[in-house]
Scaffold this motif. Structure first.
Motif, short mmCIF file in Angstrom:
data_model
loop_
_atom_site.label_atom_id
_atom_site.label_comp_id
_atom_site.label_asym_id
_atom_site.label_seq_id
_atom_site.Cartn_x
_atom_site.Cartn_y
_atom_site.Cartn_z
N MET A 20 0.81 -1.22 0.00
CA MET A 20 0.00 0.00 0.00
C MET A 20 0.85 1.27 0.00
SD MET A 20 -3.09 -1.07 2.62
CE MET A 20 -3.90 0.53 2.47
N ASN A 21 2.15 1.11 0.33
CA ASN A 21 2.99 2.30 0.53
C ASN A 21 4.34 2.24 -0.18
OD1 ASN A 21 1.14 3.48 2.59
ND2 ASN A 21 1.80 1.72 3.80
N PHE A 22 4.53 1.31 -1.13
CA PHE A 22 5.87 1.11 -1.66
C PHE A 22 6.40 2.30 -2.46
CE2 PHE A 22 3.34 -0.12 -5.24
CZ PHE A 22 4.14 -0.04 -6.38
N MET A 23 5.54 3.23 -2.85
CA MET A 23 6.02 4.42 -3.55
C MET A 23 6.12 5.63 -2.62
SD MET A 23 4.30 4.10 -7.36
CE MET A 23 2.63 3.86 -6.78
N ASP A 24 5.94 5.39 -1.31
CA ASP A 24 6.08 6.44 -0.31
C ASP A 24 7.05 5.95 0.76
OD1 ASP A 24 5.92 8.32 1.69
OD2 ASP A 24 3.73 8.44 1.71
N GLN A 25 8.30 6.39 0.68
CA GLN A 25 9.33 5.89 1.57
C GLN A 25 9.21 6.38 3.01
OE1 GLN A 25 11.95 3.43 0.78
NE2 GLN A 25 10.08 3.20 -0.43
N THR A 26 8.26 7.24 3.28
CA THR A 26 8.01 7.65 4.67
C THR A 26 7.06 6.68 5.36
OG1 THR A 26 6.12 9.06 4.10
CG2 THR A 26 8.31 10.07 4.04
N LYS A 27 6.38 5.83 4.56
CA LYS A 27 5.40 4.90 5.12
C LYS A 27 5.72 3.43 4.83
CE LYS A 27 1.58 8.21 4.66
NZ LYS A 27 0.26 8.47 4.02
N ASP A 28 6.50 3.17 3.81
CA ASP A 28 6.81 1.81 3.39
C ASP A 28 7.51 1.05 4.51
OD1 ASP A 28 7.42 -0.49 2.02
OD2 ASP A 28 8.78 0.46 0.57
N GLU A 29 6.95 -0.12 4.91
CA GLU A 29 7.57 -0.91 5.97
C GLU A 29 8.81 -1.66 5.46
OE1 GLU A 29 6.81 -0.36 8.82
OE2 GLU A 29 4.77 0.45 8.74
N ARG A 31 17.03 5.95 3.85
CA ARG A 31 17.30 6.34 5.23
C ARG A 31 16.42 7.53 5.60
NH1 ARG A 31 23.11 6.68 3.40
NH2 ARG A 31 23.90 4.53 3.47
N ALA A 32 16.44 7.92 6.87
CA ALA A 32 15.63 9.06 7.33
C ALA A 32 16.04 10.35 6.61
CB ALA A 32 15.78 9.23 8.83
N ASN A 33 17.32 10.42 6.17
CA ASN A 33 17.80 11.62 5.48
C ASN A 33 17.53 11.59 3.97
OD1 ASN A 33 19.65 9.77 4.52
ND2 ASN A 33 21.44 10.72 5.48
N GLY A 34 16.83 10.53 3.52
CA GLY A 34 16.46 10.44 2.11
C GLY A 34 17.47 9.73 1.23
N LYS A 35 18.62 9.35 1.79
CA LYS A 35 19.67 8.67 1.01
C LYS A 35 19.35 7.18 0.84
CE LYS A 35 22.35 12.33 0.67
NZ LYS A 35 22.65 12.97 -0.64
N LEU A 36 19.87 6.60 -0.24
CA LEU A 36 19.67 5.18 -0.53
C LEU A 36 20.47 4.32 0.43
CD1 LEU A 36 18.58 2.97 -2.52
CD2 LEU A 36 20.71 3.30 -3.80
N MET A 37 19.83 3.33 1.04
CA MET A 37 20.52 2.40 1.93
C MET A 37 21.38 1.45 1.10
SD MET A 37 17.63 1.09 4.62
CE MET A 37 16.69 2.20 5.68
N SER A 38 22.41 0.88 1.72
CA SER A 38 23.18 -0.18 1.10
C SER A 38 22.37 -1.47 1.21
CB SER A 38 24.52 -0.37 1.81
OG SER A 38 24.30 -0.86 3.13
N ASP A 66 12.60 6.02 -7.26
CA ASP A 66 11.80 7.04 -6.58
C ASP A 66 10.81 7.63 -7.58
OD1 ASP A 66 10.87 8.74 -4.69
OD2 ASP A 66 12.76 9.77 -4.32
N THR A 67 9.61 7.10 -7.60
CA THR A 67 8.62 7.49 -8.61
C THR A 67 7.21 7.28 -8.09
OG1 THR A 67 7.81 7.00 -10.85
CG2 THR A 67 8.70 5.16 -9.60
N GLN A 68 6.25 7.91 -8.74
CA GLN A 68 4.84 7.71 -8.42
C GLN A 68 4.13 6.97 -9.55
OE1 GLN A 68 3.37 8.47 -5.36
NE2 GLN A 68 5.57 8.67 -4.94
N ASN A 69 4.92 6.45 -10.48
CA ASN A 69 4.38 5.67 -11.59
C ASN A 69 4.58 4.18 -11.29
OD1 ASN A 69 3.96 4.26 -14.02
ND2 ASN A 69 4.66 5.98 -15.26
N GLU A 70 3.51 3.42 -11.13
CA GLU A 70 3.60 2.01 -10.76
C GLU A 70 4.42 1.19 -11.74
OE1 GLU A 70 0.13 -0.07 -8.63
OE2 GLU A 70 -0.85 1.46 -9.86
N PHE A 71 4.40 1.58 -13.02
CA PHE A 71 5.13 0.82 -14.03
C PHE A 71 6.63 1.12 -14.00
CE2 PHE A 71 0.79 1.02 -15.76
CZ PHE A 71 0.57 -0.34 -15.97
N GLU A 72 7.04 2.12 -13.23
CA GLU A 72 8.45 2.49 -13.14
C GLU A 72 9.00 2.29 -11.73
OE1 GLU A 72 8.59 6.54 -14.42
OE2 GLU A 72 7.92 6.09 -16.47
N ALA A 73 8.24 1.60 -10.88
CA ALA A 73 8.60 1.50 -9.46
C ALA A 73 9.16 0.14 -9.06
CB ALA A 73 7.38 1.82 -8.61
#
Length: 276
Positions: free
Chosen positions: A97-106, A111-118, A197-204
């Motif tokens: 339900m939240n995979f395109m929203d990194q503030t909610k995705d479980e 990271r909290a600072n918006g950077k990509l995790m390893s 990082d997108t809001q397009n399901e076909f590009e996520a």
């Protein structure tokens, strides 16, 4: 009359139950440490495979009868470390339900600072927080939360009994493989979405069309299709993927069993340029 919803589940369930029985045979018969350690090493790869099918089961339950679904979740948990409704709460609800929203995705890859995790950072984060996050999500879904708690307590009780009988065998046949399988599952899911990082399901989502990869994961390589229709049975994903493939950017589809860092990074860069 069949108890299964789909015939494609016959073989995975048979193999799951076979490994479950083998675990019991080793647990009750192994007399030396080297025996259980050897079995743990040999068994970890096939056991990790069943993490994918546990995931599929919690998207769309295997059997028509609820009691059979609860029963099959016991060997799934013993082998993968994933108890009943853990993936439903953490993954089906918390991620899908939240995979395109990194503030909610479980299963967030930022990271909290918006950077990509390893890879390791992401895998460890999902692994160590999976049960806690499922509990948080479960507060909004009391019916599913009740099943999750009851089945988790049953699983804990069974594991406790095994440790009382033989703590050494229980550790190497059950607890450690459960923990390792769950960690490896989290690690492999990094390449499903990380960096997109997108809001397009076909590009996520990244998609892998490798036949062996899809054999051992139950077609999880067709990941965009899986997200578009998350209740669709895993055996039907290839056909649905074909119907939407033209909408998925080419750089998000590959045919390698292991995508690799270079391929992943290149695809992310293309996505970033396209978005810009």
């Amino acid at each position: 009359m069949t108890f299964f919803k789909y015939k494609a589940d016959y073989v995975p369930v048979f193999l799951l139950c076979s490994i479950f029985v083998l675990d019991l045979v080793v647990f009750f018969n192994a007399e030396h440490l080297w025996q259980v350690v050897t079995w743990m090493i040999i068994g970890i790869a096939p056991k990790s495979v069943f993490c994918s099918f546990s995931h599929h089961h919690q998207h769309l339950e295997t059997f028509k009868q609820p009691i059979l679904n609860r029963l099959i979740e016991v060997p799934y948990a013993c082998i993968t470390g994933i108890t009943s409704h853990l993936w439903f709460l953490h993954h089906v609800v918390g991620h899908h339900m939240n995979f395109m929203d990194q503030t909610k995705d479980e299963s967030r890859w930022k990271r909290a600072n918006g950077k990509l995790m390893s890879e390791f950072e992401y895998a460890f984060s999902v692994w160590i927080t999976s049960y806690a996050r499922a509990v948080i999500v479960g507060k909004r879904f009391p019916k599913q939360m009740k099943i999750f708690i009851i089945m988790a307590l049953i699983q804990l009780g069974l594991l406790t009994v095994l440790f009382i009988i033989n703590w050494q065998n229980a550790l190497f046949v059950y607890l450690l493989p459960m923990a390792i399988s769950l960690f490896l599952t989290a690690w492999l899911t990094y390449y499903h979405h990380a960096g997109l990082d997108t809001q397009n399901e076909f590009e996520a989502s990244f998609n892998c069309t490798n036949s062996f990869y899809n054999l051992v994961t139950g077609n999880l390589g067709y990941h965009t299709a899986h997200h578009k229709r998350w209740r669709l049975h895993w055996s039907l994903l290839p056909e649905y993927h074909k119907s939407i493939e033209q909408k998925i950017p080419e750089h998000l589809i590959h045919d390698r069993f292991f995508s690799g860092k270079k391929l992943h990074q290149a695809a992310v860069k293309i996505s970033e340029k396209t978005a810009a």
